[in-house]
Write a protein that holds these residues in place. Sequence first.
Motif, PDB file in Angstrom:
ATOM      1  N   LEU A   1     -11.961 -47.564  26.957  1.00  0.00           N
ATOM      2  CA  LEU A   1     -12.590 -47.567  28.042  1.00  0.00           C
ATOM      3  C   LEU A   1     -13.153 -46.047  28.534  1.00  0.00           C
ATOM      4  O   LEU A   1     -12.383 -45.190  28.284  1.00  0.00           O
ATOM      5  N   TRP A   2     -14.249 -45.996  29.195  1.00  0.00           N
ATOM      6  CA  TRP A   2     -14.797 -44.396  29.455  1.00  0.00           C
ATOM      7  C   TRP A   2     -15.075 -44.492  30.844  1.00  0.00           C
ATOM      8  O   TRP A   2     -15.992 -45.223  31.329  1.00  0.00           O
ATOM      9  N   ILE A   3     -15.077 -43.417  31.398  1.00  0.00           N
ATOM     10  CA  ILE A   3     -15.145 -43.121  32.844  1.00  0.00           C
ATOM     11  C   ILE A   3     -15.593 -41.397  32.969  1.00  0.00           C
ATOM     12  O   ILE A   3     -14.960 -40.696  32.127  1.00  0.00           O
ATOM     13  N   VAL A   4     -16.519 -41.064  33.522  1.00  0.00           N
ATOM     14  CA  VAL A   4     -17.070 -39.586  33.756  1.00  0.00           C
ATOM     15  C   VAL A   4     -16.310 -39.204  34.913  1.00  0.00           C
ATOM     16  O   VAL A   4     -15.802 -39.835  35.694  1.00  0.00           O
ATOM     17  N   SER A   5     -15.986 -37.911  34.918  1.00  0.00           N
ATOM     18  CA  SER A   5     -14.950 -37.431  36.018  1.00  0.00           C
ATOM     19  C   SER A   5     -15.306 -35.926  36.334  1.00  0.00           C
ATOM     20  O   SER A   5     -15.922 -35.175  35.212  1.00  0.00           O
ATOM     21  N   SER A   6     -14.648 -35.091  37.228  1.00  0.00           N
ATOM     22  CA  SER A   6     -14.658 -33.730  37.239  1.00  0.00           C
ATOM     23  C   SER A   6     -13.408 -33.122  37.167  1.00  0.00           C
ATOM     24  O   SER A   6     -12.486 -33.709  37.450  1.00  0.00           O
ATOM     25  N   ALA A   7     -13.384 -32.049  36.612  1.00  0.00           N
ATOM     26  CA  ALA A   7     -11.875 -31.307  36.324  1.00  0.00           C
ATOM     27  C   ALA A   7     -11.405 -31.048  37.665  1.00  0.00           C
ATOM     28  O   ALA A   7     -10.164 -30.613  37.626  1.00  0.00           O
ATOM     29  N   TYR A   8     -12.010 -30.917  38.596  1.00  0.00           N
ATOM     30  CA  TYR A   8     -11.725 -30.749  39.989  1.00  0.00           C
ATOM     31  C   TYR A   8     -10.772 -31.974  40.805  1.00  0.00           C
ATOM     32  O   TYR A   8     -10.206 -31.722  41.569  1.00  0.00           O
ATOM     33  N   SER A   9     -11.206 -33.103  40.139  1.00  0.00           N
ATOM     34  CA  SER A   9     -10.439 -34.145  40.672  1.00  0.00           C
ATOM     35  C   SER A   9      -8.864 -34.478  40.296  1.00  0.00           C
ATOM     36  O   SER A   9      -8.847 -33.975  39.246  1.00  0.00           O
ATOM     37  N   ASP A  10      -8.280 -34.772  41.367  1.00  0.00           N
ATOM     38  CA  ASP A  10      -6.963 -35.030  41.207  1.00  0.00           C
ATOM     39  C   ASP A  10      -6.519 -35.928  39.802  1.00  0.00           C
ATOM     40  O   ASP A  10      -5.653 -35.657  39.392  1.00  0.00           O
ATOM     41  N   LYS A  11      -7.372 -36.883  39.738  1.00  0.00           N
ATOM     42  CA  LYS A  11      -6.966 -37.959  38.851  1.00  0.00           C
ATOM     43  C   LYS A  11      -6.879 -37.151  37.299  1.00  0.00           C
ATOM     44  O   LYS A  11      -6.111 -37.642  36.473  1.00  0.00           O
ATOM     45  N   ASN A  12      -7.891 -36.095  37.174  1.00  0.00           N
ATOM     46  CA  ASN A  12      -7.839 -35.462  35.874  1.00  0.00           C
ATOM     47  C   ASN A  12      -6.456 -34.806  35.703  1.00  0.00           C
ATOM     48  O   ASN A  12      -5.933 -35.020  34.491  1.00  0.00           O
ATOM     49  N   GLY A  13      -5.941 -33.974  36.626  1.00  0.00           N
ATOM     50  CA  GLY A  13      -4.819 -33.412  36.503  1.00  0.00           C
ATOM     51  C   GLY A  13      -3.610 -34.529  36.343  1.00  0.00           C
ATOM     52  O   GLY A  13      -2.578 -34.274  35.694  1.00  0.00           O
ATOM     53  N   GLN A  14      -3.722 -35.446  36.993  1.00  0.00           N
ATOM     54  CA  GLN A  14      -2.494 -36.455  37.063  1.00  0.00           C
ATOM     55  C   GLN A  14      -2.396 -37.076  35.495  1.00  0.00           C
ATOM     56  O   GLN A  14      -1.384 -37.249  34.947  1.00  0.00           O
ATOM     57  N   LEU A  15      -3.574 -37.320  35.033  1.00  0.00           N
ATOM     58  CA  LEU A  15      -3.527 -37.842  33.484  1.00  0.00           C
ATOM     59  C   LEU A  15      -3.193 -36.945  32.595  1.00  0.00           C
ATOM     60  O   LEU A  15      -2.558 -37.429  31.347  1.00  0.00           O
ATOM     61  N   ARG A  16      -3.744 -35.697  32.823  1.00  0.00           N
ATOM     62  CA  ARG A  16      -2.851 -34.487  31.655  1.00  0.00           C
ATOM     63  C   ARG A  16      -1.462 -34.616  31.909  1.00  0.00           C
ATOM     64  O   ARG A  16      -0.749 -34.230  31.008  1.00  0.00           O
ATOM     65  N   GLN A  17      -0.891 -34.757  33.048  1.00  0.00           N
ATOM     66  CA  GLN A  17       0.573 -34.711  33.349  1.00  0.00           C
ATOM     67  C   GLN A  17       1.213 -35.903  32.754  1.00  0.00           C
ATOM     68  O   GLN A  17       2.278 -35.771  31.982  1.00  0.00           O
ATOM     69  N   THR A  18       0.589 -37.059  32.920  1.00  0.00           N
ATOM     70  CA  THR A  18       1.232 -38.416  32.890  1.00  0.00           C
ATOM     71  C   THR A  18      -0.143 -39.144  32.153  1.00  0.00           C
ATOM     72  O   THR A  18      -0.879 -39.984  32.900  1.00  0.00           O
ATOM     73  N   PRO A  19      -0.252 -39.037  30.908  1.00  0.00           N
ATOM     74  CA  PRO A  19      -1.382 -39.652  30.219  1.00  0.00           C
ATOM     75  C   PRO A  19      -1.266 -41.276  29.857  1.00  0.00           C
ATOM     76  O   PRO A  19      -1.353 -41.618  28.899  1.00  0.00           O
ATOM     77  N   ALA A  20      -1.130 -41.939  31.176  1.00  0.00           N
ATOM     78  CA  ALA A  20      -1.169 -43.363  31.049  1.00  0.00           C
ATOM     79  C   ALA A  20      -1.850 -43.655  32.585  1.00  0.00           C
ATOM     80  O   ALA A  20      -1.677 -43.175  33.427  1.00  0.00           O
ATOM     81  N   ALA A  21      -2.782 -45.018  32.244  1.00  0.00           N
ATOM     82  CA  ALA A  21      -3.474 -45.335  33.414  1.00  0.00           C
ATOM     83  C   ALA A  21      -3.649 -46.765  33.217  1.00  0.00           C
ATOM     84  O   ALA A  21      -3.548 -47.450  32.364  1.00  0.00           O
ATOM     85  N   GLU A  22      -3.961 -47.468  34.539  1.00  0.00           N
ATOM     86  CA  GLU A  22      -4.535 -49.024  34.623  1.00  0.00           C
ATOM     87  C   GLU A  22      -5.666 -49.004  35.210  1.00  0.00           C
ATOM     88  O   GLU A  22      -5.867 -48.269  36.083  1.00  0.00           O
ATOM     89  N   LEU A  23      -6.433 -49.767  34.593  1.00  0.00           N
ATOM     90  CA  LEU A  23      -8.095 -49.987  35.215  1.00  0.00           C
ATOM     91  C   LEU A  23      -7.976 -51.298  35.667  1.00  0.00           C
ATOM     92  O   LEU A  23      -7.541 -52.329  34.820  1.00  0.00           O
ATOM     93  N   VAL A  24      -8.246 -51.740  36.829  1.00  0.00           N
ATOM     94  CA  VAL A  24      -8.527 -52.967  37.435  1.00  0.00           C
ATOM     95  C   VAL A  24     -10.007 -53.418  38.001  1.00  0.00           C
ATOM     96  O   VAL A  24     -10.614 -52.545  38.543  1.00  0.00           O
ATOM     97  N   LEU A  25     -10.269 -54.482  37.383  1.00  0.00           N
ATOM     98  CA  LEU A  25     -11.625 -54.780  38.012  1.00  0.00           C
ATOM     99  C   LEU A  25     -11.745 -56.402  38.585  1.00  0.00           C
ATOM    100  O   LEU A  25     -10.908 -57.005  37.782  1.00  0.00           O
ATOM    101  N   TYR A  26     -11.963 -56.307  39.780  1.00  0.00           N
ATOM    102  CA  TYR A  26     -11.878 -57.757  40.341  1.00  0.00           C
ATOM    103  C   TYR A  26     -13.479 -58.320  40.274  1.00  0.00           C
ATOM    104  O   TYR A  26     -14.377 -57.498  40.944  1.00  0.00           O
ATOM    105  N   LEU A  27     -13.804 -59.631  39.732  1.00  0.00           N
ATOM    106  CA  LEU A  27     -15.003 -59.960  39.980  1.00  0.00           C
ATOM    107  C   LEU A  27     -15.334 -61.118  40.891  1.00  0.00           C
ATOM    108  O   LEU A  27     -14.701 -62.230  40.407  1.00  0.00           O
TER     109      LEU A  27
END
Length: 183
Positions: free
Chosen positions: A50-76
């Motif tokens: 799964l691919w997302i675009v982001s900015s290096a200035y975004s908190d999420k990028n730093g968080q993923l560099r520190q803890t490289p795990a994520a959950e993506l949730v989609l509600y339809l």
Amino acid sequence: MHPWLPIFRDALDAEYDDRPRIATLATVDAEHRPRARSVILRRIDDDGALWIVSSAYSDKNGQLRQTPAAELVLYLPNAREQFRLFGPAGVIGRGDDEPARRAFWVSLSDAARATFYWPTIGQPANNDSAIPATLPPDTPMRDHFELIRIAPVQVEHLTTANLPHRRTRYRQSMAWQPEAINP
């Protein structure tokens, strides 16, 4: 192909058609607190990435560099289905995979591309600064333009359209076999 992938793609196509696929991305911050935000799911590869675009200035990028795990949730909401996709996540920044970054950069809408020329995320707003509304694909790619790639190792699919609700879990560790679980 993973057995959950065509189900996921078909559900997204039916729900969103050609509109942006809005998802909630959850990460963990430095204090081990969950952090969630809405993102646009830009691409789903045939291997399930799964691919997302982001900015290096975004908190999420730093968080993923520190803890490289994520959950993506989609509600339809139209289908009354939810997908939760969990796995390791990597941030692809300047110098990591320039062909991938370039491909995503030119694939963005002119309006989305312009957001990377806006003032720095999280800084005090200066209402006098010029903010571009659109930028063409040949606009130079910004150094802070980054990609987030999530490689799911577990996928859960919840259907609430009928009673009883149905919930299916797929895990890579179990060769992606569907497992019916209580909702």
